[in-house]
Structure formats: C-alpha cells, structure tokens
Design an enzyme around this catalytic site. Structure first.
Site, PDB file in Angstrom:
ATOM      1  N   SER A 108       0.836  -1.194   0.000  1.00  0.00           N
ATOM      2  CA  SER A 108       0.000   0.000   0.000  1.00  0.00           C
ATOM      3  C   SER A 108       0.878   1.254   0.000  1.00  0.00           C
ATOM      4  O   SER A 108       1.697   1.425  -0.909  1.00  0.00           O
ATOM      5  CB  SER A 108      -0.957  -0.033   1.195  1.00  0.00           C
ATOM      6  N   GLU A 227      -8.935  -5.756  -4.121  1.00  0.00           N
ATOM      7  CA  GLU A 227      -8.258  -4.667  -3.414  1.00  0.00           C
ATOM      8  C   GLU A 227      -9.226  -3.729  -2.703  1.00  0.00           C
ATOM      9  O   GLU A 227      -8.918  -3.188  -1.641  1.00  0.00           O
ATOM     10  CB  GLU A 227      -7.393  -3.866  -4.390  1.00  0.00           C
ATOM     11  N   HIS A 336      -7.500  -5.864   0.417  1.00  0.00           N
ATOM     12  CA  HIS A 336      -6.298  -5.056   0.621  1.00  0.00           C
ATOM     13  C   HIS A 336      -5.628  -5.452   1.936  1.00  0.00           C
ATOM     14  O   HIS A 336      -6.292  -5.576   2.962  1.00  0.00           O
ATOM     15  CB  HIS A 336      -6.706  -3.579   0.651  1.00  0.00           C
TER      16      HIS A 336
END
EC number: 3.1.1.1
Length: 381
Positions: A108, A227, A336
């Site tokens: 990320s 995600e 995610h």
C-alpha cells in the site's frame, strides 16, 4: 520527537561477514497511520536466512507538510526513507547483511514509497531490487492541487492562530506548537501528500517513467484480487457494501473518482452493462475501484519498467484468509493487506505481535511458499 528508528531481524547465526540478503520493509497506512513496530520480521528472517529491516518514517503533516516554496519543500517521509537506506548501506554488514544485496519492499503506502524510491535520483546505489504489493507511485489522486494545498494551509493557520500569508512566519508559528497539536491538525487535512520538489522528485512521475529516468532494478509488482473488497470502502463509503443501484454507483464514480458526468456513463456501460441486481452492481463497482487505484497503475508501471529494460514480475494474490471468515462479509475475496500475513510468516510467530491467528495447514504451506518466493527474489532477482 525522536520518531525515526528501524528494527533489524537476523538469523541466530548471522554475524559480520555473513553477507546475507537484506530486505527493507516500508509499512503502509495511507501515509497517515502505520508503524514499523507492528511487523515482526523474525519468521521471514529465520526461515529464509535473510536480514529483515522494518523502518519508521514520518506520517501525515509531519511527513508531507509543504508551503509550495523553498521554505518547506515537503516529501519529508521520503527523505526519512532515504536516510534509513543510507544507514543500511553504512551499517548492515555489522549485523551480517550484504549492503550490495538490498531489496526494498512494501505494501500500500509502503509500496508507493518503494515505487517512489525507484524514481528518485537521491537513492542511486542504495538498493538493488524492489517489491511493490498493492501500490505504485502513479496511483491517481496522490498529488494534491495547489488550490487544495493552499486551502489546507489556511485551515492550519486558522486553527493554530498563525499567519498563512508568509511561509517563514507560518513555519515559526507551527514549530512552537506541540506534536499533539500538530497531530490533531493532521487529521483535519488531506492535501499534504507527495510533491514534485525538484530534489526527491525532479519531475512529474509519469514523465520520469516515460523518459526512463529511474533505477533499472528487478522488481515484483502485485495486486490482490479484491483490493477494494471491504477495508477501503468501509472507511470511505460503507453504504456501498450492502448493495448499490446504478444511480448510487454513478454518483460515487463522479464524486470519488472525479470522472466528469459526461464520461461516467461510458464507465458505467463498461462495468455495469446487463447488471441489474444491487449486489451485482456493488461487486462491479468494487472491481472498478480496484482497477483504478491498483490494477491499472500497477500494470502501467510494469510496462514502463519493461520498456526501459528492467526485469519485472507481476502477480495476483487470490486467497481469502480463513481467520477473517467472521470479520468480513462472504463476498469479499483477497482484500487489501491480506497477503502481508503470508509474506511475514505470521502463522509461525509466537511473540507479542499477532499477524495470523488460526491459520490452516494449507495457509501455512502457502505462507512458506510466499516467503520462499520473496526471499529467492531478494537473493537472485
């Protein structure tokens, strides 16, 4: 505030002269939250015979405040990361690491950091391979407009009773505030992100990629297959998770993605054609978000790297961790951050940092395989 530190995890036998591969981890958290201390690199280090370094860098207003001039250029978080890599070059051999075999990796915002470090002339020779999980530097909306920055400067000045018309006076005023005061302000601002400062970033990022002005190191770029399945939309627009009609989806396409109304219907036709149920539209909208923020930027970055002659591997992680079965809705796949617990061998950690509860035997095997893949790349590219 003494906030810049790093942690080193080494196999028990490591000593000066061992020349083990070094893997430097950059934590994620949207450049607003996150910490090196919540990651335990001991399993990855011991199972794969590598050194794992987790670093801390400044976040929020501390990491990215800028006045748009020479008095506060911004990108302080990236400067912290450069300083950490310089430290690794100068000191890691004393812990058994090889300063000529350094892999930077992150997830990320950590992956965005890795991608940014590849683009910066300040990092020449500081690393030799890179892994970017769920993030690259060219993700949309990371760069604020001058208007947004100026608006935030006025907000900060008003809250702190400072003068925003003069950069020097504003900085002097802010430096007299406590870290707690500045932290509370940081949570009220959104525009302080990366900037083209002429130092860390000498030019716009897409221009650097197009002109091949970046470090041609081997890299792995990857995404998860959902995600924006739960974690990110839950934070920004939770109303979508129960289902969505096309009207709500179009509204969010315009407000979240800033796509003009006249073009939003083209996007809707691509993603929602022949979709009528609220759940189908929700699922396709979440796919759209994942494509915009992660998949397409990752593929574009990979193509630029390939065109420049740098070796690139691209992966998609697809496993939903069993430990999340009661914490996320059934429709969510690999969300995610879900892959991190596998990369760090969370199922094998016994200390205070809990990364992977109740892992199945199959998940333990998958974790061992991912640790091996990541470490093999760190060793040989």
């Amino acid at each position: 505030e003494d906030c810049l530190y790093l942690n080193i995890y080494a196999p028990a036998h490591a000593e000066t002269g061992s020349k083990l591969p070094v893997m430097v981890w950059f934590p994620g958290g949207a450049f607003e939250t996150g910490s090196a201390s919540i990651f335990d690199g001991s399993a990855l280090a011991s199972y794969e015979n590598v050194l794992v370094v987790t670093i801390q860098y400044r976040l929020g207003i501390f990491g990215f405040f800028n006045t748009g001039d020479e008095h506060a250029r911004g990108n302080w978080a990236f400067m912290d990361q450069v300083a950490a890599l310089v430290w690794v070059q100068e000191n890691i051999e004393f812990f058994g690491g090889d300063p000529r075999c350094v892999t930077i990796f992150g997830e990320s915002a950590g992956a965005i950091s890795v991608s940014s470090l590849i683009l910066s002339p300040m990092t020449k020779g500081l690393f030799h391979k890179a892994i970017m999980a769920s993030g690259v530097a060219i993700i949309p909306y990371l760069k604020a407009s001058d208007y947004e920055r100026n608006d935030d400067l006025q907000t900060i000045a008003s809250i702190c009773d400072c003068n925003a018309s003069d950069s020097v006076a504003l900085l002097q005023c802010l430096r007299a505030k406590s870290s707690e005061e500045l932290l509370s302000i940081s949570q009220k601002t959104k525009s302080f992100t990366r900037v083209v400062d002429g130092l860390f970033f000498p030019n716009e990022l897409l221009d650097l990629l197009a002109q091949k002005l970046f470090h041609l190191v081997p890299s792995i770029i990857g995404v998860n297959n959902h995600e924006c399945g739960f974690l990110l939309p839950m934070k920004e627009f939770p109303e979508i998770l129960g289902g969505s009609n096309k009207s709500l989806a179009l509204q969010l396409i315009h407000s979240v993605l800033h796509i003009p109304v006249q073009y939003s219907y083209l996007v809707a036709d691509e993603y929602f054609h022949n979709k009528h149920s609220l759940l189908d539209i929700r699922n396709r909208f979440l796919d759209l978000l994942g494509d915009v923020f992660f998949v397409v930027p990752g593929l574009v970055t990979a193509q630029y790297h390939t065109d420049a002659g740098a070796p690139v591997y691209f992966y998609e992680f697809q496993h939903r961790p069993q430990c999340l079965k009661d914490r996320k809705p059934p429709f969510v796949k690999a969300d995610h951050t879900d892959e991190i617990r596998f990369v760090f061998g969370g199922a094998f950690l016994k200390g205070n940092i809990v990364m992977f509860e109740e892992a199945t035997e199959e998940e333990k095997a998958l974790s061992r395989k991912m640790m091996r893949y990541w470490a093999n790349f760190a060793r040989t590219g």
